[in-house]
Design a protein around this motif. Structure first.
Motif, short mmCIF file in Angstrom:
data_model
loop_
_atom_site.label_atom_id
_atom_site.label_comp_id
_atom_site.label_asym_id
_atom_site.label_seq_id
_atom_site.Cartn_x
_atom_site.Cartn_y
_atom_site.Cartn_z
N LEU A 284 0.84 -1.21 0.00
CA LEU A 284 0.00 0.00 0.00
C LEU A 284 0.87 1.25 0.00
N ALA A 285 1.89 1.27 0.87
CA ALA A 285 2.72 2.47 1.01
C ALA A 285 3.57 2.70 -0.24
N THR A 286 4.19 1.64 -0.76
CA THR A 286 5.07 1.81 -1.92
C THR A 286 4.29 2.37 -3.10
N LYS A 287 3.11 1.82 -3.37
CA LYS A 287 2.34 2.28 -4.53
C LYS A 287 1.80 3.70 -4.30
N THR A 288 1.41 3.99 -3.06
CA THR A 288 0.87 5.32 -2.77
C THR A 288 1.95 6.39 -2.94
N VAL A 289 3.15 6.10 -2.46
CA VAL A 289 4.24 7.07 -2.57
C VAL A 289 4.56 7.32 -4.05
N ARG A 290 4.64 6.25 -4.82
CA ARG A 290 4.94 6.40 -6.26
C ARG A 290 3.85 7.19 -6.97
N ALA A 291 2.60 6.89 -6.64
CA ALA A 291 1.49 7.59 -7.29
C ALA A 291 1.51 9.08 -6.91
N ALA A 292 1.81 9.36 -5.66
CA ALA A 292 1.85 10.76 -5.21
C ALA A 292 2.93 11.52 -5.96
N GLN A 293 4.09 10.87 -6.14
CA GLN A 293 5.18 11.51 -6.89
C GLN A 293 4.79 11.72 -8.34
N SER A 294 4.18 10.70 -8.92
CA SER A 294 3.86 10.79 -10.34
C SER A 294 2.76 11.83 -10.60
N GLN A 299 -0.31 16.69 -0.97
CA GLN A 299 -0.96 16.04 0.17
C GLN A 299 -1.56 14.70 -0.26
N VAL A 300 -1.46 13.74 0.65
CA VAL A 300 -2.08 12.42 0.45
C VAL A 300 -3.07 12.21 1.58
N LEU A 301 -4.27 11.73 1.24
CA LEU A 301 -5.28 11.44 2.26
C LEU A 301 -5.43 9.95 2.44
N LEU A 320 6.83 9.73 2.96
CA LEU A 320 6.38 10.92 2.21
C LEU A 320 7.09 12.19 2.68
N ALA A 321 7.44 12.24 3.98
CA ALA A 321 8.01 13.48 4.54
C ALA A 321 9.23 13.97 3.76
N ALA A 326 2.71 15.89 2.41
CA ALA A 326 2.09 15.71 3.73
C ALA A 326 1.09 14.56 3.69
N LEU A 327 1.07 13.79 4.77
CA LEU A 327 0.07 12.72 4.90
C LEU A 327 -1.00 13.19 5.87
N ARG A 328 -2.27 13.06 5.46
CA ARG A 328 -3.38 13.42 6.35
C ARG A 328 -4.25 12.21 6.56
N PHE A 329 -4.69 12.04 7.78
CA PHE A 329 -5.63 10.94 8.07
C PHE A 329 -6.52 11.38 9.22
N PRO A 330 -7.76 10.88 9.25
CA PRO A 330 -8.66 11.24 10.35
C PRO A 330 -8.24 10.53 11.64
N PRO A 331 -8.68 11.04 12.80
CA PRO A 331 -8.47 10.29 14.05
C PRO A 331 -9.13 8.91 13.91
N VAL A 332 -8.62 7.94 14.65
CA VAL A 332 -9.07 6.54 14.49
C VAL A 332 -10.61 6.43 14.47
N ALA A 333 -11.28 7.11 15.40
CA ALA A 333 -12.74 6.98 15.50
C ALA A 333 -13.46 7.50 14.26
N LEU A 334 -12.77 8.35 13.48
CA LEU A 334 -13.40 8.87 12.26
C LEU A 334 -12.94 8.12 11.02
N CYS A 335 -12.02 7.14 11.19
CA CYS A 335 -11.61 6.28 10.07
C CYS A 335 -12.62 5.16 9.88
N THR A 336 -12.99 4.52 10.97
CA THR A 336 -13.98 3.44 10.88
C THR A 336 -15.37 4.09 10.74
N ASP A 337 -16.36 3.26 10.44
CA ASP A 337 -17.67 3.80 10.07
C ASP A 337 -18.28 4.69 11.15
#
Ligand code: KG4
Ligand code: ZN
Length: 374
Positions: A284-294, A299-301, A320-321, A326-337
């Motif tokens: 997941l991380a390797t592909k996301t970093v490459r896609a972000a660069q390309s 910012q990546v969410l 990514l740093a 920048a990597l952004r993610f919601p707090p854990v309780a807002l990641c799950t449904d």
């Protein structure tokens, strides 16, 4: 605009009161996890019946916690897909009925879009003194900035999505078999770690001694020259290791094990959980970093239940740093449904004048509304 939002796509019943798409006045979630744990996964018929009994108490609790009455609500939003049909029907029908009874505008929300918009929510209790003079303006300080790349990873979806602006989604790649969350859940079940699998595997992996080399090295499906994912081979590898150990033979284990640690009687669950998590996170991380660069985004969410995974967050932030992304993610309780994210996504549609008819039906197989890449 103050929205009462409802989420009922799977085994969580949520209701929230959200102001201006970002401020959480209340966010109530009734989870059925303890009920489904005994089956090792969600039983749809059981889930929809529990949605039915939970919905009205959860809505009442959301209004109570927000300390508002119906007069303070300007619109109602509810998830209409994707998800389990029976579960979706409860929240959608409840939301439409409330809108009709109160004479309020109604909008159906795409659950996947809502996972992405969880990144616009301010954490509950956060300082909101920087609210713009017009709180209904589309951009607030601190919002994610376009163009964005989103990694949407939930129980049923794993997608890399380019988002050049609000409402436009370009699919770069997706899973060809199991979703990331599905793999976590299935692997946790074969390892006897319970449901939901993601947090259980994370906990088991954290229990291992990190100074010791992990004897397991599991396969990664790189699917070269695509942004696609595949997790079923990895899942099968874990299954073979566990079955091999259960049969009392290390034959099944030997293919993926190193240094002989996968002996029948000492298959270490923490080691195996960590090796599995490492393999998922690596791809997941390797592909996301490459896609972000390309794409050249700044910012990546992360979005969806698997975005709660700490190992993934750490690896992506670390990778990514140095690239100035920048990597952004919601707090854990807002990641799950949860319903707060439904209110966030709803606001961006309602403010454009969009409304759903009261004949809106559930869409269990709904996708993000993908546009063709430019
Ligand atoms: O978004 P979500 O709550 O529901 C769906 O829309 O599917 O995602 C649920 C998925 C489950 O597969 C669960 O195991 C996974 O998210 N999950 C995690 C973690 N917390 C939840 N996966 C990995 N690590 C976690 N900490
Ligand atoms: Zn979800």
């Amino acid at each position: 605009m103050r929205i009462l939002a409802i989420e009922s796509s799977c085994d969580e019943t949520g209701a929230a009161v959200i102001e201006h798409g970002r401020i959480i006045r209340s966010n109530v979630v009734a989870s059925q996890a303890s009920i489904h744990e005994q089956y090792g996964g969600v039983v749809p018929e059981v889930a929809s019946r529990h949605q039915l009994s939970a919905l009205i108490p959860v809505v009442e609790a959301a209004l109570r916690e927000a300390a508002v009455g119906w007069d303070a609500i300007d619109a109602i939003a509810a998830t209409y897909g994707p998800g389990l049909a029976g579960s979706l029907l409860v929240g959608l029908t409840g939301g439409k009925a409330l809108a009709l009874a109160r004479g309020l505008p109604f909008i159906g929300v795409n659950h996947l879009e809502a996972h992405i918009y969880a990144n616009w929510l301010r954490p509950q209790g956060a300082d909101v003194s920087d609210i713009p003079a017009d709180p209904e303006s589309v951009t607030w300080p601190g919002d994610p900035t376009f163009p964005l790349l989103a990694l949407v990873i939930s129980g049923a979806h794993s997608e890399l999505v380019s988002i050049p602006r609000h409402g436009r989604y370009e699919l770069l790649g997706q899973t060809r078999d199991d979703a990331a969350g599905e793999a976590f859940d299935k692997v946790a079940r074969v390892m006897g770690l319970g449901y939901p699998g993601g947090p259980a595997i994370q906990r088991a992996a954290e229990a291992r001694d990190p100074s010791r080399k992990n004897p397991f090295r599991l396969p990664r499906a790189w699917l070269k020259d695509t942004w696609d994912f595949s997790f079923s081979g990895l899942k099968t590898a874990v299954l073979q290791l566990v079955e091999g150990a259960e049969r009392g033979a290390d034959a099944g284990a030997s293919r993926y094990a190193r240094e002989g640690a996968a002996q029948s009687d000492d298959l270490s669950i923490p080691d195996l959980a960590a090796a599995f998590q490492d393999a998922v996170v690596d791809v997941l991380a390797t592909k996301t970093v490459r896609a972000a660069q390309s794409l050249g985004v700044s910012q990546v969410l992360l979005a969806g239940g698997v975005a709660a995974n700490l190992a993934l967050r750490e690896r992506l932030s670390h990778d990514l740093a140095p690239l100035g992304i920048a990597l952004r993610f919601p707090p854990v309780a807002l990641c799950t449904d949860n319903a707060a994210m439904i209110g966030a996504a709803a606001w961006f549609h309602l403010r454009l004048g969009e409304r759903s008819g009261l004949d809106l039906d559930v869409r269990p197989g709904l996708q993000l509304p993908f546009a063709t890449p430019a």
